[in-house]
Design an enzyme around this catalytic site. Structure first.
Site, PDB file in Angstrom:
ATOM      1  N   TRP A  50     -35.696  20.221   5.563  1.00  0.00           N
ATOM      2  CA  TRP A  50     -34.983  21.374   4.981  1.00  0.00           C
ATOM      3  C   TRP A  50     -34.330  22.034   6.184  1.00  0.00           C
ATOM      4  CZ3 TRP A  50     -34.024  23.740   0.317  1.00  0.00           C
ATOM      5  CH2 TRP A  50     -33.659  25.088   0.357  1.00  0.00           C
ATOM      6  N   GLU A  65     -37.175  40.081 -16.157  1.00  0.00           N
ATOM      7  CA  GLU A  65     -36.859  38.653 -16.283  1.00  0.00           C
ATOM      8  C   GLU A  65     -38.075  37.779 -16.559  1.00  0.00           C
ATOM      9  OE1 GLU A  65     -35.061  36.615 -12.884  1.00  0.00           O
ATOM     10  OE2 GLU A  65     -36.114  37.956 -11.524  1.00  0.00           O
ATOM     11  N   HIS A 102     -30.309  63.785 -16.101  1.00  0.00           N
ATOM     12  CA  HIS A 102     -28.924  63.719 -16.604  1.00  0.00           C
ATOM     13  C   HIS A 102     -28.810  62.776 -17.803  1.00  0.00           C
ATOM     14  CE1 HIS A 102     -27.639  66.160 -13.266  1.00  0.00           C
ATOM     15  NE2 HIS A 102     -28.371  65.394 -12.474  1.00  0.00           N
ATOM     16  N   GLU A 154     -34.810  46.036  -7.815  1.00  0.00           N
ATOM     17  CA  GLU A 154     -35.337  44.682  -7.720  1.00  0.00           C
ATOM     18  C   GLU A 154     -36.654  44.553  -8.484  1.00  0.00           C
ATOM     19  OE1 GLU A 154     -34.233  41.960  -7.122  1.00  0.00           O
ATOM     20  OE2 GLU A 154     -35.936  40.666  -6.675  1.00  0.00           O
ATOM     21  N   LYS A 157     -37.482  42.012 -11.708  1.00  0.00           N
ATOM     22  CA  LYS A 157     -38.632  41.097 -11.812  1.00  0.00           C
ATOM     23  C   LYS A 157     -39.342  41.302 -13.144  1.00  0.00           C
ATOM     24  CE  LYS A 157     -37.470  39.143  -9.423  1.00  0.00           C
ATOM     25  NZ  LYS A 157     -36.423  38.946  -8.510  1.00  0.00           N
ATOM     26  N   CYS A 176     -40.313  21.924   5.821  1.00  0.00           N
ATOM     27  CA  CYS A 176     -40.100  20.472   5.744  1.00  0.00           C
ATOM     28  C   CYS A 176     -41.350  19.770   5.224  1.00  0.00           C
ATOM     29  CB  CYS A 176     -39.762  19.937   7.121  1.00  0.00           C
ATOM     30  SG  CYS A 176     -38.356  20.774   7.835  1.00  0.00           S
ATOM     31  N   LYS A 220     -32.172  28.823 -12.192  1.00  0.00           N
ATOM     32  CA  LYS A 220     -32.364  29.194 -10.792  1.00  0.00           C
ATOM     33  C   LYS A 220     -31.030  29.425 -10.097  1.00  0.00           C
ATOM     34  CE  LYS A 220     -34.604  29.965  -6.995  1.00  0.00           C
ATOM     35  NZ  LYS A 220     -35.083  31.344  -6.897  1.00  0.00           N
ATOM     36  N   ASN A 234     -42.044  20.367  11.839  1.00  0.00           N
ATOM     37  CA  ASN A 234     -41.825  21.387  10.827  1.00  0.00           C
ATOM     38  C   ASN A 234     -41.933  22.735  11.526  1.00  0.00           C
ATOM     39  OD1 ASN A 234     -41.754  22.976   8.608  1.00  0.00           O
ATOM     40  ND2 ASN A 234     -43.740  22.367   7.803  1.00  0.00           N
ATOM     41  N   GLY A 235     -40.913  23.572  11.432  1.00  0.00           N
ATOM     42  CA  GLY A 235     -40.965  24.877  12.084  1.00  0.00           C
ATOM     43  C   GLY A 235     -39.755  25.085  12.977  1.00  0.00           C
ATOM     44  N   ARG A 273     -40.577  20.384  -2.944  1.00  0.00           N
ATOM     45  CA  ARG A 273     -40.288  21.409  -1.936  1.00  0.00           C
ATOM     46  C   ARG A 273     -38.804  21.484  -1.602  1.00  0.00           C
ATOM     47  NH1 ARG A 273     -44.920  21.756   1.626  1.00  0.00           N
ATOM     48  NH2 ARG A 273     -43.573  21.547   3.414  1.00  0.00           N
TER      49      ARG A 273
HETATM   50  O1  M6R Z   1     -28.653  31.893  -5.411  1.00  0.00           O
HETATM   51  P1  M6R Z   1     -28.198  33.315  -5.479  1.00  0.00           P
HETATM   52  O2  M6R Z   1     -28.947  34.195  -4.522  1.00  0.00           O
HETATM   53  O3  M6R Z   1     -26.719  33.471  -5.301  1.00  0.00           O
HETATM   54  O4  M6R Z   1     -28.555  33.779  -6.942  1.00  0.00           O
HETATM   55  C1  M6R Z   1     -28.183  35.048  -7.394  1.00  0.00           C
HETATM   56  C2  M6R Z   1     -28.941  35.417  -8.658  1.00  0.00           C
HETATM   57  O5  M6R Z   1     -28.665  34.495  -9.665  1.00  0.00           O
HETATM   58  C3  M6R Z   1     -30.442  35.459  -8.420  1.00  0.00           C
HETATM   59  O6  M6R Z   1     -30.766  36.331  -7.365  1.00  0.00           O
HETATM   60  C4  M6R Z   1     -31.198  35.916  -9.666  1.00  0.00           C
HETATM   61  O7  M6R Z   1     -30.866  37.230  -9.968  1.00  0.00           O
HETATM   62  C5  M6R Z   1     -32.693  35.774  -9.392  1.00  0.00           C
HETATM   63  N1  M6R Z   1     -33.148  34.499  -9.842  1.00  0.00           N
HETATM   64  C6  M6R Z   1     -33.486  36.846 -10.004  1.00  0.00           C
HETATM   65  O8  M6R Z   1     -34.838  36.724  -9.687  1.00  0.00           O
END
Ligand code: M6R
Length: 615
Positions: free
Chosen positions: A81, A494, A510, A487, A491, A9, A610, A107-108, A34
């Site tokens: 938040w 992307e 394979h 994962e 990263k 928050c 996002k 906050n917390g 934020r």
């Molecule tokens: O908001 P969400 O967790 O549903 O989003 C899913 C994906 O769009 C999201 O995890 C995306 O792959 C990431 N921005 C990757 O870093």
């Protein structure tokens, strides 16, 4: 220097000669990056406390302030938040105690708020909101009415709280005084000329002063317009040592970090604490708002449905559910699930993992399950989002706002919630041989482990320079390590735009091995002692074809280090699964520093958004 630490928050406070409402509002505006879902401001006026608060954006609060103007030279403000209780007018801060003697923002999370609420209700207290904050206000009010100063009342009250918090409190009788206390949630004080301020983050102070004091754990502050006093938890005065902040406003929003992504990576120890707050007892896990034991005993299969990073978190969930609980679990891409005509057992549970809670394909998959009368559970970060609202039950990840497009801290929190869920089911089903108490003990230490793993950052910076020109990078591992590699690969591709090939290490021969040649990199996750020998063989296969191997490992035998060209090593926890989870942190750091070394646009990678709210 960083003061921002994964808190949720925005807090503002002002005492001086100006209109405190305007200052507090301006401070909240400066904390807008934020994210928030409601906001409010309170002032002292003529021996009473006035407040205005509203769900929604700050513009909604501004409109409410026009309709119900308040004014005063001593004010506190808050942008919320939501974690406990939805984003409503009543749940918005500030909160009064029952007698309206004190008002506060928070906050917390107060972990023991339900116990305290029960105790107060037995004494006749009534509550207007569902928040832990209002309970805290009542406790502080009760202490204040025993006599003494507000500072003393807050000092005594916080001894009754368990959890992470920063509180900012005013009383109706101590005119021109604001009291603040900090325990694990950040709070900074700003020293002005004839005025003093406070905030949860530095950008909210910069237009007024550059002399800033970061409050220490357990300390309390008493702000008046001409003085600032700081005491420790025993009431002993401690010296006030301001620092001059040279950052510009944009850098201050990022807590001094160059990018939000890096800030969010560093927030993970705090996010782990936040996510676990109130969910661990001495030897058990506790999940709020969950299905009854009868339901957990009936479920015959779990389907986890998600996209991107959340999908990768789901794979970790599958690993744990099957390994610990022997509960058959499938993980689906939301986009495939919704059009794939999935076979769904009426006794199954569909779990939707989403940071934003708004991803279009995941939402559509949820609606499909609902239309088939399948039980649905959300694991979501944004309270009040569509997926959170529409699932039968939702567990919040409590990771705080994630601003960088590349998800980091949300992943860690999602995997943690899936782990808590597995442990909850184990408790209900009394899974033989599984000692939940051992997990609880280790989970309590996880935040410290994550902090230690972050100290690998300087090594990742050096490696980034050496690896930044890889034409292709493999991410390899076995079991949970392979899933974390997915994962890590996401990263790297992307934000650094490096092509990746992620796969269980055993699959290489394979087909994918044909791609290995000089210059190609392979990042191995190697945290499972039972597969060390196999992984060493896989490393050799890459090296024999002139590929370069970096291993991220908690192996204590030395075998992985000896076999690899480079290693990033950290001390293991007692559980391989948690070691695999921790290994994502060096992968995130490596991707970040490679992207930085290549000059990529880190917080807004090309072609990506996002929250993907279109199909
Ligand atoms: O908001 P969400 O967790 O549903 O989003 C899913 C994906 O769009 C999201 O995890 C995306 O792959 C990431 N921005 C990757 O870093």
């Amino acid at each position: 220097m960083s003061y921002s630490n994964g808190d949720m928050c925005g807090i503002a406070g002002y005492v001086g000669e100006r209109n405190g409402v305007e200052v507090a509002y301006d401070q909240l505006k400066r904390l807008e990056y934020r994210g928030y879902d409601s906001a409010g401001i309170a002032v002292q006026v003529d021996g009473r406390l006035d407040l205005v608060k509203k769900a929604g954006t700050l513009n909604m609060l501004a409109k409410e302030l026009e309709l119900h103007p308040i004014t005063g030279t001593c004010a506190i403000g808050h942008s919320r938040w939501a974690t406990h209780g939805g984003p409503t007018d009543l749940n918005a801060h500030p909160h009064f105690d029952g007698e309206q003697d004190v008002v506060l923002v928070h906050n917390g999370i107060i972990e023991n708020y339900l116990e305290l609420k029960e105790e107060l209700m037995q004494k006749g207290h009534t509550f207007l909101s569902q928040t832990d904050t209002e309970v805290a206000a009542h406790v502080i009010g009760e202490e204040y009415r025993k006599g003494g100063t507000l500072l003393e009342a807050v000092r005594h009250a916080v001894r009754r709280f368990r959890g992470a918090y920063a509180f900012v409190v005013m009383s109706k009788s101590e005119i021109g005084t604001i009291v603040a206390v900090r325990n694990a949630s950040p709070l900074v004080l700003g020293l002005g000329q004839g005025e003093n301020l406070l905030a949860s983050d530095i950008p909210a102070l910069l237009p007024y002063t550059r002399q800033v004091v970061a409050m220490e754990e357990g300390h309390l502050a008493e702000l008046k317009k001409d003085s600032l006093r700081i005491v420790d938890g025993d009431g002993r005065d401690v010296p006030v040592r301001p620092q001059i902040i040279e950052w510009d406003v944009a850098a201050a929003e990022r807590g001094g970090y160059e990018h939000f992504m890096l800030k969010e990576i560093h927030e993970q120890p705090q996010v782990i604490r936040q996510c676990l707050a109130g969910r661990l007892t001495e030897d058990r896990v506790f999940l709020e708002n969950i299905f009854s034991d009868t339901v957990w005993n009936e479920i015959d299969r779990v389907n986890i449905i998600a996209c991107g990073t959340a999908f990768h978190a789901g794979l970790m969930g599958k690993h744990l559910f099957e390994k610990l609980l022997r509960l058959p679990t499938d993980v689906y891409f939301s986009s495939e699930f919704r059009y794939g005509d999935p076979v769904l057992s009426p006794k199954s549970l569909a779990v939707f993992v989403s940071q934003s809670g708004e991803t279009a394909d995941t939402l559509a998959a949820l609606r499909l399950c609902k239309s088939r009368r399948i039980r649905t559970l959300g694991i979501v970060n944004v309270v009040g989002s569509s997926i959170a609202r529409e699932c039968d039950r939702t567990i919040f990840t409590q990771a705080g706002p994630e601003i960088s497009v590349a998800s980091t801290k949300a992943y860690t929190a999602q995997v943690l919630v899936l782990s808590l869920l597995a442990l909850h089911i184990a408790q209900v089903q009394e899974t033989p041989g599984l000692r939940v108490a051992d997990w609880v003990e280790e989970l309590r230490l996880l935040s410290d482990h994550a902090q230690t793993v972050l100290t690998l950052e300087p090594e990742t910076v050096k490696l980034a320079e050496q690896l930044k020109n890889m034409p292709l990078c493999f991410f390899l591992g076995r079991g949970a390590d392979a899933y974390v590699g997915y994962e890590g690969a996401l990263k790297l591709k992307e934000i650094a735009y490096i092509p990746t090939q992620e796969s269980p290490a055993g699959e290489m021969k394979h087909g994918p091995l044909a791609l290995v040649e000089a210059g190609v990199g392979a990042i191995f996750g190697a945290t499972d002692p039972s597969t060390v020998d196999k992984v060493v063989s896989n490393i050799k296969e890459i090296q024999a074809r002139a590929g370069t191997v970096l291993s991220i490992t908690s192996d204590t035998s030395g075998a992985i280090r000896k076999a690899s060209d480079h290693t990033l090593e950290f001390q293991p926890t007692r559980f391989d699964f948690l070691n695999a989870l921790l290994s994502v942190i060096p992968m995130q750091l490596l991707a970040y520093h490679i992207a930085n070394a290549k000059g990529c646009s880190i917080d807004q990678p090309r072609n990506l958004a996002k929250s993907v709210t279109v199909e």
